[in-house]
Design an enzyme around this catalytic site. Structure first.
Site, PDB file in Angstrom:
ATOM      1  NE  ARG A 206      -3.952  -2.236   2.515  1.00 49.54           N
ATOM      2  CZ  ARG A 206      -3.424  -3.482   3.212  1.00 49.54           C
ATOM      3  NH1 ARG A 206      -2.376  -3.784   3.718  1.00 49.54           N
ATOM      4  NH2 ARG A 206      -4.488  -4.232   3.237  1.00 49.54           N
ATOM      5  CE  LYS A 256      -7.933  -0.891   5.039  1.00 45.81           C
ATOM      6  NZ  LYS A 256      -8.370  -0.597   3.626  1.00 45.81           N
ATOM      7  NE  ARG A 335      -3.091  -2.834  -1.781  1.00 42.82           N
ATOM      8  CZ  ARG A 335      -2.702  -3.807  -0.855  1.00 42.82           C
ATOM      9  NH1 ARG A 335      -1.533  -4.056  -1.017  1.00 42.82           N
ATOM     10  NH2 ARG A 335      -3.494  -4.627   0.041  1.00 42.82           N
ATOM     11  CG  HIS A 358      -6.316  -8.515   0.948  1.00 41.22           C
ATOM     12  ND1 HIS A 358      -6.765  -8.359  -0.255  1.00 41.22           N
ATOM     13  CD2 HIS A 358      -6.300  -7.062   1.373  1.00 41.22           C
ATOM     14  CE1 HIS A 358      -6.713  -7.038  -0.707  1.00 41.22           C
ATOM     15  NE2 HIS A 358      -6.341  -6.346   0.016  1.00 41.22           N
ATOM     16  CE1 TYR A 368      -6.344  -3.943  -5.492  1.00 40.23           C
ATOM     17  CE2 TYR A 368      -6.337  -5.507  -3.646  1.00 40.23           C
ATOM     18  CZ  TYR A 368      -6.031  -4.217  -4.211  1.00 40.23           C
ATOM     19  OH  TYR A 368      -5.234  -3.323  -3.423  1.00 40.23           O
TER      20      TYR A 368
END
Length: 393
Positions: A206, A256, A335, A358, A368
């Site tokens: 990211r 995140k 990304r 993820h 995505y």
């Protein structure tokens, strides 16, 4: 001036001005003064209804006056409900609140706000706002009322009873093709952003993770001891390198999610770009002298201070413009491009999800979905094949 009972309380309604005033006796305060709850209206019936509602709210623990508005609730949330958030987040929430919530619903008293009002308000906004922004605006109202509930200003959160409608189509994220990616990498060679672009495109980190990357989190593999050691200790004279993606340019400095903390081996191209970037940064330090501020950041300004998202976006637009792909690109789309290229090369979605940090493939598929292709068959190895260099062993 007749006395009436409202619940267990004694009340009176009497003429005053152009209408009527009702007062409920609540006994005496500790200082000996009489406590009274008042409501005004055009007719006795209107006043009585208001008194009944006020007593119900009182018995439910609601403490807000009948003049406590949506504006008051939102402003209270902005001042008390965003503690610990970044300045950028606070600014964004304040702009959304003032532009779309306070300007439209601000004068409505919180106790008079109904689900129908919220529905109509969101429907009106839906023609001009993207769905993502509409959700953010709705969230501002929900969170403001939720805080008001906690402080006994209102019983129900009517904003949570309403579904956010679909807004207008926003600008969809896109991905560079392999040919475009090669052009961008070539154009970036003359930019201070070169290593940043290479790392972002070839590892899928990211943009806030790239901005927070520290030199002690760039590591080299030592075969003799079978350990990864920081390049700040062992230098770049090694064959394999990796980065610890453990930090991000977010409040608290963490990634995140917990799953986002990961270690990624670097393709040869990325390792070479970081080696060159490290040498250039050392030259900047000498030039800056006493003005240099040491933050140990891999990517920073010419005086060592952290990069901000805006300056990265502007520099990246110059790179994409020089590459001949236009200026309508953002750093986060590197990304997206990473995911797309990986998918085109047959890398399994499970591996892609791990690489981008993820928690599972469902998040990858949702975020995505436009970049993923039907897949069959790993990060650094694949990128080495695509952009040159020898596969790591």
């Amino acid at each position: 001036m007749a006395k009436i009972l409202i619940g267990k309380y004694e009340a009176t309604i009497y003429p005053e001005g152009d209408g009527f005033t009702g007062a409920v006796s609540l006994g005496f305060a500790p200082d000996g003064k009489r406590r009274r709850l008042k409501r005004k209206g055009k007719t006795k019936t209107q006043v009585k209804d208001k008194l009944i509602k006020a007593v119900k709210d009182l018995e439910a623990g609601v403490t807000a006056s009948e003049n406590y508005t949506v504006r008051d609730a939102v402003n209270d949330w902005l001042s008390k409900g965003l503690k610990g958030r970044s300045e950028a987040t606070i600014t964004k929430q304040r702009i959304l609140a003032e532009t779309h919530v306070i300007s439209k619903l601000g004068k409505t008293t919180l106790q008079d706000l109904r689900a129908d009002h919220v529905d109509e308000w969101l429907d009106e906004l839906s023609s001009g706002l993207a769905t993502r922004t509409l959700r953010d605006v709705h969230s501002v109202l929900k969170r403001a009322i939720r805080q008001a509930q906690v402080r006994d200003k209102v019983v129900r959160n009517v904003a949570e009873l309403v579904t956010t409608p679909t807004g207008k189509d926003g600008r969809p994220s896109k991905a560079l093709t392999r040919k475009q990616a090669e052009s961008v990498l070539k154009a970036a060679e003359s930019s201070e952003l070169h290593a940043y672009v290479v790392i972002s495109l070839t590892t899928g980190v990211r943009t806030e993770e790239a901005r927070a990357l520290r030199w002690d989190h760039v590591v080299a593999w030592l075969p003799a001891s079978k350990t990864w050691r920081p390049v700040t200790e062992v230098g770049f004279k090694h064959k394999r390198f990796a980065i610890y993606v453990w930090r991000a340019d977010r409040v608290g400095g963490d990634t995140k999610t917990r799953k986002s903390r990961r270690t990624l081996e670097l393709p040869v191209l990325a390792a070479q770009s970081l080696k060159q970037h490290h040498a250039r940064q050392a030259a900047h330090k000498l030039t800056a002298g006493g003005a240099w501020q040491e933050h140990n950041l891999a990517f920073c300004r010419s005086d060592g201070t952290p990069l901000d998202a805006g300056s990265v976006r502007r520099a990246f637009r110059k790179v994409t413009n020089a590459a001949g792909v236009g200026t309508d690109w953002t750093p986060r789309e590197l990304r997206h491009s990473f995911v797309s290229i990986m998918s085109e090369q047959g890398v399994p979605i499970e591996t892609i999800a791990d690489l981008v940090g993820h928690a599972g493939t469902s998040v990858t598929e949702e975020v995505y979905r436009h970049q993923l292709k039907p897949v069959i068959t790993k990060g650094a190895h694949t990128m080495n094949i695509i952009f040159g260099g020898k596969p790591s062993r």
